[in-house]
Motif scaffolding. Structure first.
Motif, PDB file in Angstrom:
ATOM      1  N   VAL A 187       0.602  -1.400  -0.137  1.00  0.00           N
ATOM      2  CA  VAL A 187      -0.124   0.000   0.139  1.00  0.00           C
ATOM      3  C   VAL A 187       1.000   1.130  -0.005  1.00  0.00           C
ATOM      4  CG1 VAL A 187      -1.505   1.475   1.402  1.00  0.00           C
ATOM      5  CG2 VAL A 187      -2.014  -1.241   0.572  1.00  0.00           C
ATOM      6  N   GLY A 188       2.079   1.458   0.868  1.00  0.00           N
ATOM      7  CA  GLY A 188       2.576   2.529   0.933  1.00  0.00           C
ATOM      8  C   GLY A 188       3.322   2.662  -0.060  1.00  0.00           C
ATOM      9  N   THR A 189       4.091   1.573  -0.825  1.00  0.00           N
ATOM     10  CA  THR A 189       4.641   2.099  -2.036  1.00  0.00           C
ATOM     11  C   THR A 189       3.973   2.045  -2.945  1.00  0.00           C
ATOM     12  OG1 THR A 189       6.065  -0.431  -1.573  1.00  0.00           O
ATOM     13  CG2 THR A 189       6.078   0.723  -3.701  1.00  0.00           C
ATOM     14  N   ILE A 190       2.312   1.866  -3.400  1.00  0.00           N
ATOM     15  CA  ILE A 190       1.143   2.072  -4.103  1.00  0.00           C
ATOM     16  C   ILE A 190       1.138   3.919  -3.987  1.00  0.00           C
ATOM     17  CG2 ILE A 190      -0.574   1.866  -5.089  1.00  0.00           C
ATOM     18  CD1 ILE A 190      -0.836  -0.732  -4.579  1.00  0.00           C
ATOM     19  N   LEU A 191       1.463   4.607  -3.101  1.00  0.00           N
ATOM     20  CA  LEU A 191       0.973   5.499  -2.150  1.00  0.00           C
ATOM     21  C   LEU A 191       2.326   6.091  -2.623  1.00  0.00           C
ATOM     22  CD1 LEU A 191      -0.404   5.273   0.999  1.00  0.00           C
ATOM     23  CD2 LEU A 191      -1.684   5.929  -1.282  1.00  0.00           C
ATOM     24  N   ARG A 192       3.289   5.956  -3.023  1.00  0.00           N
ATOM     25  CA  ARG A 192       4.438   6.037  -3.474  1.00  0.00           C
ATOM     26  C   ARG A 192       4.260   6.535  -4.857  1.00  0.00           C
ATOM     27  NH1 ARG A 192      11.036   4.604  -2.456  1.00  0.00           N
ATOM     28  NH2 ARG A 192      11.702   6.305  -3.456  1.00  0.00           N
ATOM     29  N   THR A 193       3.738   5.656  -5.791  1.00  0.00           N
ATOM     30  CA  THR A 193       4.301   5.945  -7.362  1.00  0.00           C
ATOM     31  C   THR A 193       2.624   6.398  -7.550  1.00  0.00           C
ATOM     32  OG1 THR A 193       4.675   3.373  -6.836  1.00  0.00           O
ATOM     33  CG2 THR A 193       3.531   3.954  -9.326  1.00  0.00           C
ATOM     34  N   ALA A 194       1.814   6.911  -6.704  1.00  0.00           N
ATOM     35  CA  ALA A 194       0.780   7.674  -7.507  1.00  0.00           C
ATOM     36  C   ALA A 194       0.688   9.004  -7.378  1.00  0.00           C
ATOM     37  CB  ALA A 194      -0.725   6.677  -6.099  1.00  0.00           C
ATOM     38  N   ALA A 195       2.000   9.454  -5.743  1.00  0.00           N
ATOM     39  CA  ALA A 195       2.792  10.775  -6.067  1.00  0.00           C
ATOM     40  C   ALA A 195       3.451  11.143  -6.723  1.00  0.00           C
ATOM     41  CB  ALA A 195       3.431  10.902  -4.461  1.00  0.00           C
ATOM     42  N   ALA A 196       4.461  10.104  -7.933  1.00  0.00           N
ATOM     43  CA  ALA A 196       4.911  10.199  -9.089  1.00  0.00           C
ATOM     44  C   ALA A 196       4.069  10.555 -10.113  1.00  0.00           C
ATOM     45  CB  ALA A 196       5.827   9.272  -8.830  1.00  0.00           C
ATOM     46  N   PHE A 197       3.198  10.094 -10.843  1.00  0.00           N
ATOM     47  CA  PHE A 197       2.310  10.220 -11.176  1.00  0.00           C
ATOM     48  C   PHE A 197       0.599  10.719 -10.585  1.00  0.00           C
ATOM     49  CE2 PHE A 197       3.847   5.643 -12.594  1.00  0.00           C
ATOM     50  CZ  PHE A 197       5.309   6.467 -13.474  1.00  0.00           C
ATOM     51  N   ALA A 235       2.137  -3.871  -5.910  1.00  0.00           N
ATOM     52  CA  ALA A 235       2.957  -2.345  -6.412  1.00  0.00           C
ATOM     53  C   ALA A 235       4.058  -2.206  -7.606  1.00  0.00           C
ATOM     54  CB  ALA A 235       3.724  -2.466  -5.347  1.00  0.00           C
ATOM     55  N   THR A 236       3.988  -3.416  -7.844  1.00  0.00           N
ATOM     56  CA  THR A 236       4.717  -3.626  -9.328  1.00  0.00           C
ATOM     57  C   THR A 236       3.561  -3.941 -10.727  1.00  0.00           C
ATOM     58  OG1 THR A 236       6.494  -5.093  -8.597  1.00  0.00           O
ATOM     59  CG2 THR A 236       6.330  -4.813 -10.407  1.00  0.00           C
ATOM     60  N   SER A 237       2.633  -4.153 -10.291  1.00  0.00           N
ATOM     61  CA  SER A 237       1.588  -3.878 -11.473  1.00  0.00           C
ATOM     62  C   SER A 237       0.987  -2.791 -11.390  1.00  0.00           C
ATOM     63  CB  SER A 237       0.038  -5.032 -10.663  1.00  0.00           C
ATOM     64  OG  SER A 237       1.116  -6.131 -11.251  1.00  0.00           O
ATOM     65  N   ALA A 238       0.696  -1.986 -10.893  1.00  0.00           N
ATOM     66  CA  ALA A 238       0.067  -0.360  -9.823  1.00  0.00           C
ATOM     67  C   ALA A 238       0.957  -0.065 -10.827  1.00  0.00           C
ATOM     68  CB  ALA A 238       0.396   0.043  -8.862  1.00  0.00           C
ATOM     69  N   ALA A 239       2.065   0.403 -11.137  1.00  0.00           N
ATOM     70  CA  ALA A 239       3.860   1.180 -11.607  1.00  0.00           C
ATOM     71  C   ALA A 239       3.955   0.848 -12.751  1.00  0.00           C
ATOM     72  CB  ALA A 239       4.963   0.564 -10.827  1.00  0.00           C
ATOM     73  N   ILE A 240       3.305  -0.766 -13.266  1.00  0.00           N
ATOM     74  CA  ILE A 240       4.068  -1.080 -15.084  1.00  0.00           C
ATOM     75  C   ILE A 240       2.914  -0.159 -15.513  1.00  0.00           C
ATOM     76  CG2 ILE A 240       3.409  -2.220 -16.821  1.00  0.00           C
ATOM     77  CD1 ILE A 240       4.793  -4.223 -14.657  1.00  0.00           C
ATOM     78  N   VAL A 241       1.021  -0.076 -14.894  1.00  0.00           N
ATOM     79  CA  VAL A 241       0.380   0.064 -15.609  1.00  0.00           C
ATOM     80  C   VAL A 241      -0.387   1.841 -15.479  1.00  0.00           C
ATOM     81  CG1 VAL A 241      -2.504   0.683 -15.712  1.00  0.00           C
ATOM     82  CG2 VAL A 241      -1.258  -1.679 -15.361  1.00  0.00           C
ATOM     83  N   LEU A 242      -0.388   2.217 -14.468  1.00  0.00           N
ATOM     84  CA  LEU A 242       0.606   3.731 -14.352  1.00  0.00           C
ATOM     85  C   LEU A 242       1.854   4.546 -15.553  1.00  0.00           C
ATOM     86  CD1 LEU A 242      -0.420   4.381 -10.449  1.00  0.00           C
ATOM     87  CD2 LEU A 242      -2.109   4.310 -12.280  1.00  0.00           C
ATOM     88  N   SER A 243       2.134   3.755 -15.032  1.00  0.00           N
ATOM     89  CA  SER A 243       3.274   4.525 -16.581  1.00  0.00           C
ATOM     90  C   SER A 243       2.974   4.435 -17.549  1.00  0.00           C
ATOM     91  CB  SER A 243       4.874   3.454 -16.000  1.00  0.00           C
ATOM     92  OG  SER A 243       4.798   2.375 -16.714  1.00  0.00           O
ATOM     93  N   GLU A 244       2.393   3.212 -18.313  1.00  0.00           N
ATOM     94  CA  GLU A 244       1.418   3.442 -19.248  1.00  0.00           C
ATOM     95  C   GLU A 244       0.805   4.850 -19.331  1.00  0.00           C
ATOM     96  OE1 GLU A 244       0.346   2.158 -23.579  1.00  0.00           O
ATOM     97  OE2 GLU A 244       2.079   1.982 -22.105  1.00  0.00           O
TER      98      GLU A 244
END
Length: 250
Positions: free
Chosen positions: A115-125, A233-242
């Motif tokens: 959850v924390g890692t996804i929040l960090r990724t969400a902030a980046a995007f 968390a990896t899946s979230a980063a991949i999809v959000l980057s796209e």
């Protein structure tokens, strides 16, 4: 109740919910805490040995110096960095979340680190975040640490699955669910540029709930190796980057 005892109580979800407070630890994380949310804090003499530590203590209020031994007793980490803040909880509004072009919804994601890692990724995007039923509490110490400060700046709300579907449909957002399903649309073939999008990522054990899957379009990440699935968390980063790639570079 002394402040020391209060910090120890905040290690339990029950008291965090009751008192509407949580704990932030470590130099980098405490540098991100908005001043208006700080209730009080502690630091050690050793923390002042570095310039960044002295600068941080110099600009914060309601801090008390304690010994390293006491810090170790109240800290949730194995190697405390010498600073700990008690912070007031803050949630955003639905309006603040849906103002974002991309919304990340976590459906039963229980691991605090994920959850924390996804929040960090969400902030980046530059996303909004909705926590659905069964997801880890965002004020859990492990969530707070792994968010790396994103928790203080992201628009985040909690919501039931039923309310989520209702509100996303009401505001005209497209709802997608990340699923391990080869019959679903491959994520990079989806056009994310048409409208606001809410992307649901499910629990580590069972994925997105049937209630959400039955009401949304599914996307998946193709894999050619031997792994059955990716870490959420990896899946979230991949999809959000796209999503961002399409928005910014197509």
């Amino acid at each position: 109740m002394s402040n020391i005892k209060l910090v120890r109580k905040l290690g339990q979800k029950k008291f965090r919910n009751e008192l509407k407070l949580f704990v932030a630890e470590g130099l980098r994380l405490c540098e991100e805490v908005p001043l208006a949310q700080i209730e009080f804090g502690f630091y050690t003499r050793e923390f002042l040995s570095e310039e960044r530590g002295r600068n941080l203590v110099g600009r914060l209020k309601n801090l008390e110096e304690i010994s390293s031994a006491v810090m170790e007793k109240i800290s949730d980490t194995e190697t405390p960095q010498g600073i700990l803040l008690v912070v007031r909880q803050k949630f955003s509004t639905l309006e603040e979340v849906i103002a974002k072009k991309i919304i990340v919804a976590l459906d039963g994601v229980q691991d605090p680190g994920n959850v924390g890692t996804i929040l960090r990724t969400a902030a980046a995007f530059d996303c909004g975040v909705i926590l659905l039923d069964g997801s880890a509490e965002i004020f859990n110490p492990k969530v707070v640490r792994s968010s790396m400060g994103a928790i203080f700046y992201l628009p985040i709300i909690k919501m039931s699955r039923a309310d989520f579907l209702l509100e996303m449909n009401s505001c005209g957002a497209e709802i997608l669910a990340a699923a391990v399903d080869k019959s679903a649309e491959i994520y990079f073939r989806h056009d994310f540029t048409k409208k606001n999008v809410a992307i649901v990522f499910g629990s580590e054990a069972v994925g997105v709930s049937k209630e959400i899957l039955d009401a949304t379009q599914k996307i998946f990440i193709p894999m050619i190796g031997h792994a059955e699935s990716l870490n959420v968390a990896t899946s979230a980063a991949i999809v959000l980057s796209e999503v961002i790639r399409q928005e910014e570079f197509l």
